[in-house]
Write an enzyme that holds these catalytic residues in place. Structure first.
Site, PDB file in Angstrom:
ATOM      1  N   ARG A   1      13.264  -1.578  10.217  1.00 39.70           N
ATOM      2  CA  ARG A   1      11.920  -1.109  11.280  1.00 39.70           C
ATOM      3  C   ARG A   1      12.004  -2.451  11.982  1.00 39.70           C
ATOM      4  O   ARG A   1      11.931  -4.064  11.908  1.00 39.70           O
ATOM      5  CB  ARG A   1      11.085  -2.045  10.356  1.00 39.70           C
ATOM      6  CG  ARG A   1      10.666  -0.394   9.287  1.00 39.70           C
ATOM      7  CD  ARG A   1       9.800  -0.077   8.591  1.00 39.70           C
ATOM      8  NE  ARG A   1       7.905  -0.410   9.166  1.00 39.70           N
ATOM      9  CZ  ARG A   1       7.058  -0.638   9.095  1.00 39.70           C
ATOM     10  NH1 ARG A   1       6.815  -0.230   7.772  1.00 39.70           N
ATOM     11  NH2 ARG A   1       6.088  -1.365   9.439  1.00 39.70           N
TER      12      ARG A   1
ATOM     13  N   ARG B   1      -8.188   1.737  10.578  1.00 43.65           N
ATOM     14  CA  ARG B   1      -7.761   0.815  10.945  1.00 43.65           C
ATOM     15  C   ARG B   1      -9.022  -0.017  12.293  1.00 43.65           C
ATOM     16  O   ARG B   1      -8.269  -1.197  12.103  1.00 43.65           O
ATOM     17  CB  ARG B   1      -6.749   0.791  11.173  1.00 43.65           C
ATOM     18  CG  ARG B   1      -5.201   0.617  10.409  1.00 43.65           C
ATOM     19  CD  ARG B   1      -4.403   0.101  11.490  1.00 43.65           C
ATOM     20  NE  ARG B   1      -2.541  -0.775  11.007  1.00 43.65           N
ATOM     21  CZ  ARG B   1      -1.319   0.277  10.736  1.00 43.65           C
ATOM     22  NH1 ARG B   1      -1.814   1.178   9.408  1.00 43.65           N
ATOM     23  NH2 ARG B   1      -0.549  -0.911   9.972  1.00 43.65           N
TER      24      ARG B   1
ATOM     25  N   LYS C   1       0.897  -0.991   0.054  1.00 42.00           N
ATOM     26  CA  LYS C   1      -0.020  -0.005  -0.425  1.00 42.00           C
ATOM     27  C   LYS C   1       0.847   0.935   0.369  1.00 42.00           C
ATOM     28  O   LYS C   1       0.513   2.409  -0.137  1.00 42.00           O
ATOM     29  CB  LYS C   1      -1.423   0.353   0.871  1.00 42.00           C
ATOM     30  CG  LYS C   1      -1.053  -0.170   2.505  1.00 42.00           C
ATOM     31  CD  LYS C   1      -1.352   0.004   3.453  1.00 42.00           C
ATOM     32  CE  LYS C   1      -1.233  -0.370   5.363  1.00 42.00           C
ATOM     33  NZ  LYS C   1      -0.012  -0.967   5.638  1.00 42.00           N
TER      34      LYS C   1
ATOM     35  N   ARG D   1       0.704  -8.404  14.100  1.00 39.73           N
ATOM     36  CA  ARG D   1       0.083  -7.602  13.080  1.00 39.73           C
ATOM     37  C   ARG D   1      -0.854  -7.710  12.158  1.00 39.73           C
ATOM     38  O   ARG D   1      -1.733  -7.539  12.144  1.00 39.73           O
ATOM     39  CB  ARG D   1       1.571  -6.137  12.156  1.00 39.73           C
ATOM     40  CG  ARG D   1       2.185  -5.588  13.187  1.00 39.73           C
ATOM     41  CD  ARG D   1       3.936  -5.243  12.366  1.00 39.73           C
ATOM     42  NE  ARG D   1       3.857  -4.443  11.589  1.00 39.73           N
ATOM     43  CZ  ARG D   1       4.507  -4.763  10.441  1.00 39.73           C
ATOM     44  NH1 ARG D   1       5.272  -5.584  10.825  1.00 39.73           N
ATOM     45  NH2 ARG D   1       4.717  -3.546   9.515  1.00 39.73           N
TER      46      ARG D   1
ATOM     47  N   ARG E   1      12.203  -7.453   3.606  1.00 35.70           N
ATOM     48  CA  ARG E   1      11.877  -6.172   3.613  1.00 35.70           C
ATOM     49  C   ARG E   1      12.933  -5.612   4.999  1.00 35.70           C
ATOM     50  O   ARG E   1      13.923  -5.085   5.261  1.00 35.70           O
ATOM     51  CB  ARG E   1      10.539  -5.376   3.978  1.00 35.70           C
ATOM     52  CG  ARG E   1      10.661  -4.050   4.333  1.00 35.70           C
ATOM     53  CD  ARG E   1       8.948  -3.216   4.068  1.00 35.70           C
ATOM     54  NE  ARG E   1       8.281  -3.095   5.171  1.00 35.70           N
ATOM     55  CZ  ARG E   1       7.348  -2.807   4.981  1.00 35.70           C
ATOM     56  NH1 ARG E   1       5.921  -2.507   4.844  1.00 35.70           N
ATOM     57  NH2 ARG E   1       6.235  -2.963   6.648  1.00 35.70           N
TER      58      ARG E   1
HETATM   59  P1  AMP Z   1       2.343   1.031   8.946  1.00 33.29           P
HETATM   60  O1  AMP Z   1       3.502   2.374   8.632  1.00 33.29           O
HETATM   61  O2  AMP Z   1       1.201   1.218   8.805  1.00 33.29           O
HETATM   62  O3  AMP Z   1       2.349  -0.407   9.215  1.00 33.29           O
HETATM   63  O4  AMP Z   1       2.236   0.790  10.700  1.00 33.29           O
HETATM   64  C1  AMP Z   1       2.623   0.425  11.667  1.00 33.29           C
HETATM   65  C2  AMP Z   1       2.336   0.447  13.154  1.00 33.29           C
HETATM   66  O5  AMP Z   1       2.480   1.801  13.764  1.00 33.29           O
HETATM   67  C3  AMP Z   1       1.070  -0.541  13.268  1.00 33.29           C
HETATM   68  O6  AMP Z   1       1.909  -2.002  13.313  1.00 33.29           O
HETATM   69  C4  AMP Z   1       0.549   0.084  14.123  1.00 33.29           C
HETATM   70  O7  AMP Z   1       1.204  -0.338  15.549  1.00 33.29           O
HETATM   71  C5  AMP Z   1       0.659   1.653  14.534  1.00 33.29           C
HETATM   72  N1  AMP Z   1      -0.289   2.328  13.468  1.00 33.29           N
HETATM   73  C6  AMP Z   1      -0.072   3.022  12.632  1.00 33.29           C
HETATM   74  N2  AMP Z   1      -1.409   3.207  11.798  1.00 33.29           N
HETATM   75  C7  AMP Z   1      -2.283   3.423  12.784  1.00 33.29           C
HETATM   76  C8  AMP Z   1      -3.501   3.567  12.892  1.00 33.29           C
HETATM   77  N3  AMP Z   1      -4.690   3.629  11.757  1.00 33.29           N
HETATM   78  N4  AMP Z   1      -3.896   3.200  13.858  1.00 33.29           N
HETATM   79  C9  AMP Z   1      -3.307   2.451  15.241  1.00 33.29           C
HETATM   80  N5  AMP Z   1      -1.538   2.124  14.591  1.00 33.29           N
HETATM   81  C10 AMP Z   1      -1.511   2.233  14.154  1.00 33.29           C
END
Ligand code: AMP
Length: 198
Positions: A135, A90, A14, A146, A129
Protein backbone atom coordinates in the site's frame (compact mmCIF):
# COMPACT_ATOMS: atom_id res chain seq x y z
CA UNK A 1 -30.81 -5.83 11.61
CA UNK A 2 -27.45 -5.52 13.30
CA UNK A 3 -25.69 -2.46 11.90
CA UNK A 4 -22.27 -1.89 13.42
CA UNK A 5 -19.58 0.73 12.93
CA UNK A 6 -16.04 -0.21 13.78
CA UNK A 7 -13.90 2.87 14.15
CA UNK A 8 -10.20 3.01 14.75
CA UNK A 9 -7.03 4.71 13.60
CA UNK A 10 -5.16 3.19 10.67
CA UNK A 11 -3.44 0.09 12.01
CA UNK A 12 -5.85 -0.40 14.92
CA UNK A 13 -6.97 -3.78 13.57
CA UNK A 14 -10.46 -2.79 12.47
CA UNK A 15 -10.15 -4.70 9.18
CA UNK A 16 -9.11 -7.90 10.96
CA UNK A 17 -11.88 -7.61 13.54
CA UNK A 18 -14.45 -6.77 10.84
CA UNK A 19 -13.66 -10.01 9.05
CA UNK A 20 -14.23 -12.00 12.24
CA UNK A 21 -17.49 -10.17 12.94
CA UNK A 22 -18.70 -10.85 9.38
CA UNK A 23 -18.04 -14.54 9.81
CA UNK A 24 -19.80 -14.82 13.16
CA UNK A 25 -22.83 -12.61 12.58
CA UNK A 26 -23.32 -12.90 8.79
CA UNK A 27 -23.07 -9.19 8.14
CA UNK A 28 -22.17 -7.43 4.93
CA UNK A 29 -18.66 -5.96 5.23
CA UNK A 30 -18.36 -2.45 3.88
CA UNK A 31 -14.83 -1.07 3.97
CA UNK A 32 -14.56 2.27 2.19
CA UNK A 33 -10.77 1.87 1.99
CA UNK A 34 -11.18 -1.49 0.22
CA UNK A 35 -13.89 -0.13 -2.08
CA UNK A 36 -11.65 2.79 -3.04
CA UNK A 37 -8.64 0.55 -3.68
CA UNK A 38 -10.84 -1.55 -5.96
CA UNK A 39 -11.92 1.58 -7.86
CA UNK A 40 -8.25 2.52 -8.27
CA UNK A 41 -7.28 -0.96 -9.47
CA UNK A 42 -10.10 -0.82 -12.03
CA UNK A 43 -9.02 2.66 -13.21
CA UNK A 44 -12.48 4.15 -12.76
CA UNK A 45 -13.15 7.88 -12.68
CA UNK A 46 -13.78 7.70 -8.93
CA UNK A 47 -10.56 5.72 -8.45
CA UNK A 48 -8.58 8.33 -10.33
CA UNK A 49 -10.02 11.15 -8.20
CA UNK A 50 -9.58 9.28 -4.92
CA UNK A 51 -6.02 8.17 -5.54
CA UNK A 52 -4.57 11.67 -5.12
CA UNK A 53 -6.07 12.05 -1.66
CA UNK A 54 -5.21 8.55 -0.50
CA UNK A 55 -1.59 8.90 -1.59
CA UNK A 56 -1.21 11.96 0.64
CA UNK A 57 -3.08 10.47 3.59
CA UNK A 58 -5.94 12.96 3.24
CA UNK A 59 -9.60 12.10 3.33
CA UNK A 60 -11.38 11.62 0.03
CA UNK A 61 -14.11 14.34 -0.21
CA UNK A 62 -17.35 13.51 1.59
CA UNK A 63 -19.56 13.73 -1.50
CA UNK A 64 -17.59 11.05 -3.35
CA UNK A 65 -17.57 8.74 -0.35
CA UNK A 66 -21.24 9.24 0.51
CA UNK A 67 -22.22 8.56 -3.07
CA UNK A 68 -20.10 5.40 -3.22
CA UNK A 69 -21.34 3.95 0.07
CA UNK A 70 -25.00 4.81 -0.47
CA UNK A 71 -25.02 2.60 -3.56
CA UNK A 72 -23.84 -0.29 -1.38
CA UNK A 73 -26.18 0.39 1.51
CA UNK A 74 -29.31 1.07 -0.49
CA UNK A 75 -29.06 -2.02 -2.66
CA UNK A 76 -31.38 -4.72 -1.38
CA UNK A 77 -29.49 -7.76 -0.21
CA UNK A 78 -31.72 -9.87 1.95
CA UNK A 79 -29.15 -12.55 2.66
CA UNK A 80 -27.32 -10.38 5.20
CA UNK A 81 -28.35 -9.82 8.81
CA UNK A 82 -26.93 -6.31 8.80
CA UNK A 83 -23.77 -4.44 7.95
CA UNK A 84 -20.40 -3.75 9.45
CA UNK A 85 -18.95 -0.43 8.43
CA UNK A 86 -15.18 -0.34 8.51
CA UNK A 87 -13.53 3.03 7.81
CA UNK A 88 -16.84 4.85 7.42
CA UNK A 89 -18.06 7.30 8.65
CA UNK A 90 -14.89 9.34 9.07
CA UNK A 91 -16.49 12.79 9.38
CA UNK A 92 -19.59 14.12 11.08
CA UNK A 93 -21.11 14.87 7.69
CA UNK A 94 -20.65 11.23 6.69
CA UNK A 95 -22.22 10.09 9.99
CA UNK A 96 -25.30 12.23 9.39
CA UNK A 97 -25.58 11.08 5.77
CA UNK A 98 -25.36 7.48 6.95
CA UNK A 99 -28.30 7.97 9.31
CA UNK A 100 -30.37 9.32 6.43
CA UNK A 101 -29.49 6.32 4.22
CA UNK A 102 -30.48 3.89 6.95
CA UNK A 103 -33.70 5.81 7.66
CA UNK A 104 -34.75 5.16 4.07
CA UNK A 105 -34.57 1.46 4.88
CA UNK A 106 -36.20 1.89 8.29
CA UNK A 107 -32.97 0.95 9.98
CA UNK A 108 -30.52 2.43 12.45
CA UNK A 109 -26.96 2.07 13.66
CA UNK A 110 -26.88 -0.45 16.52
CA UNK A 111 -23.46 0.46 17.95
CA UNK A 112 -20.32 2.46 17.28
CA UNK A 113 -17.26 0.57 18.49
CA UNK A 114 -13.98 2.46 18.81
CA UNK A 115 -10.84 0.37 18.82
CA UNK A 116 -8.23 2.34 20.74
CA UNK A 117 -4.50 1.80 20.11
CA UNK A 118 -1.70 4.16 21.19
CA UNK A 119 0.09 6.11 18.47
CA UNK A 120 3.52 4.53 18.90
CA UNK A 121 2.06 1.06 18.47
CA UNK A 122 0.05 2.19 15.41
CA UNK A 123 3.14 3.56 13.67
CA UNK A 124 5.10 0.40 14.32
CA UNK A 125 2.23 -1.81 13.07
CA UNK A 126 1.74 0.28 9.91
CA UNK A 127 5.44 0.35 9.03
CA UNK A 128 5.53 -3.42 9.43
CA UNK A 129 2.38 -3.80 7.31
CA UNK A 130 3.90 -1.48 4.67
CA UNK A 131 6.65 -4.01 4.01
CA UNK A 132 4.15 -6.59 2.82
CA UNK A 133 0.93 -4.72 1.94
CA UNK A 134 2.28 -2.87 -1.06
CA UNK A 135 0.00 0.00 0.00
CA UNK A 136 1.45 3.32 -1.10
CA UNK A 137 0.01 4.99 2.00
CA UNK A 138 1.84 2.75 4.50
CA UNK A 139 4.99 4.92 4.67
CA UNK A 140 6.05 7.17 7.54
CA UNK A 141 5.11 10.60 6.12
CA UNK A 142 1.71 9.49 4.92
CA UNK A 143 1.10 7.47 8.11
CA UNK A 144 1.65 10.64 10.18
CA UNK A 145 -0.88 12.52 8.05
CA UNK A 146 -3.41 9.72 8.34
CA UNK A 147 -3.06 9.66 12.13
CA UNK A 148 -3.49 13.44 12.33
CA UNK A 149 -6.57 13.30 10.13
CA UNK A 150 -7.96 10.55 12.34
CA UNK A 151 -7.39 12.60 15.53
CA UNK A 152 -8.87 15.80 14.12
CA UNK A 153 -11.71 14.63 11.92
CA UNK A 154 -12.72 11.10 12.80
CA UNK A 155 -12.24 10.70 16.55
CA UNK A 156 -14.64 13.57 17.37
CA UNK A 157 -17.56 11.76 15.72
CA UNK A 158 -17.60 9.46 18.75
CA UNK A 159 -19.50 12.27 20.49
CA UNK A 160 -22.29 12.02 17.96
CA UNK A 161 -22.81 8.39 18.95
CA UNK A 162 -22.23 9.02 22.68
CA UNK A 163 -25.22 11.34 22.63
CA UNK A 164 -27.27 8.47 21.21
CA UNK A 165 -25.94 5.96 23.77
CA UNK A 166 -24.35 3.87 21.05
CA UNK A 167 -20.67 4.45 21.81
CA UNK A 168 -18.31 1.70 23.03
CA UNK A 169 -14.56 2.06 23.42
CA UNK A 170 -12.31 -0.96 23.62
CA UNK A 171 -8.59 -1.38 24.00
CA UNK A 172 -7.03 -2.76 20.82
CA UNK A 173 -3.62 -3.83 22.13
CA UNK A 174 -4.58 -7.35 23.04
CA UNK A 175 -4.55 -10.58 21.10
CA UNK A 176 -6.93 -10.67 18.12
CA UNK A 177 -9.05 -13.24 19.99
CA UNK A 178 -9.31 -11.15 23.16
CA UNK A 179 -10.35 -8.04 21.26
CA UNK A 180 -12.91 -10.10 19.36
CA UNK A 181 -14.28 -11.53 22.61
CA UNK A 182 -14.99 -8.02 23.92
CA UNK A 183 -16.74 -7.14 20.64
CA UNK A 184 -18.93 -10.24 20.84
CA UNK A 185 -19.87 -9.32 24.41
CA UNK A 186 -21.00 -5.89 23.20
CA UNK A 187 -23.04 -7.45 20.38
CA UNK A 188 -24.62 -10.03 22.67
CA UNK A 189 -25.54 -7.31 25.12
CA UNK A 190 -27.24 -5.39 22.31
CA UNK A 191 -29.16 -8.49 21.32
CA UNK A 192 -30.19 -9.19 24.93
CA UNK A 193 -31.43 -5.65 25.26
CA UNK A 194 -33.13 -5.93 21.91
CA UNK A 195 -31.41 -2.85 20.66
CA UNK A 196 -32.05 -2.37 16.98
CA UNK A 197 -31.95 -5.97 16.01
CA UNK A 198 -35.47 -5.91 14.55
P1 AMP B 1 -8.36 2.66 5.08
O1 AMP B 1 -8.11 1.43 4.28
O2 AMP B 1 -9.69 2.63 5.80
O3 AMP B 1 -7.22 3.03 5.98
O4 AMP B 1 -8.51 3.87 4.01
C1 AMP B 1 -7.43 4.24 3.18
C2 AMP B 1 -7.62 5.66 2.67
O5 AMP B 1 -8.83 5.75 1.90
C3 AMP B 1 -7.78 6.73 3.76
O6 AMP B 1 -6.53 7.20 4.24
C4 AMP B 1 -8.54 7.81 2.99
O7 AMP B 1 -7.68 8.54 2.13
C5 AMP B 1 -9.47 7.00 2.13
N1 AMP B 1 -10.76 6.74 2.81
C6 AMP B 1 -11.24 5.55 3.25
N2 AMP B 1 -12.43 5.68 3.84
C7 AMP B 1 -12.73 7.01 3.77
C8 AMP B 1 -13.83 7.79 4.24
N3 AMP B 1 -14.85 7.23 4.89
N4 AMP B 1 -13.79 9.13 4.01
C9 AMP B 1 -12.76 9.70 3.34
N5 AMP B 1 -11.69 9.03 2.91
C10 AMP B 1 -11.67 7.68 3.11
Amino acid sequence: MLNLIICGAPGSGKGTQSEKIVEKYHLKHLSTGELLRKEIAENTELGEKAEKYIAKGHLVPDDLIIDMISKEILCEEKRYKGIILDGFPRTLRQAKALDKMLQKKNEKISAFIELHVEEEELISRLLKRGKSSGRSDDNLDVIKNRLEVFQNQTLPIGNYYKKQDKYYKIHGVETIENVFKVITEIVENLENNNIQTA
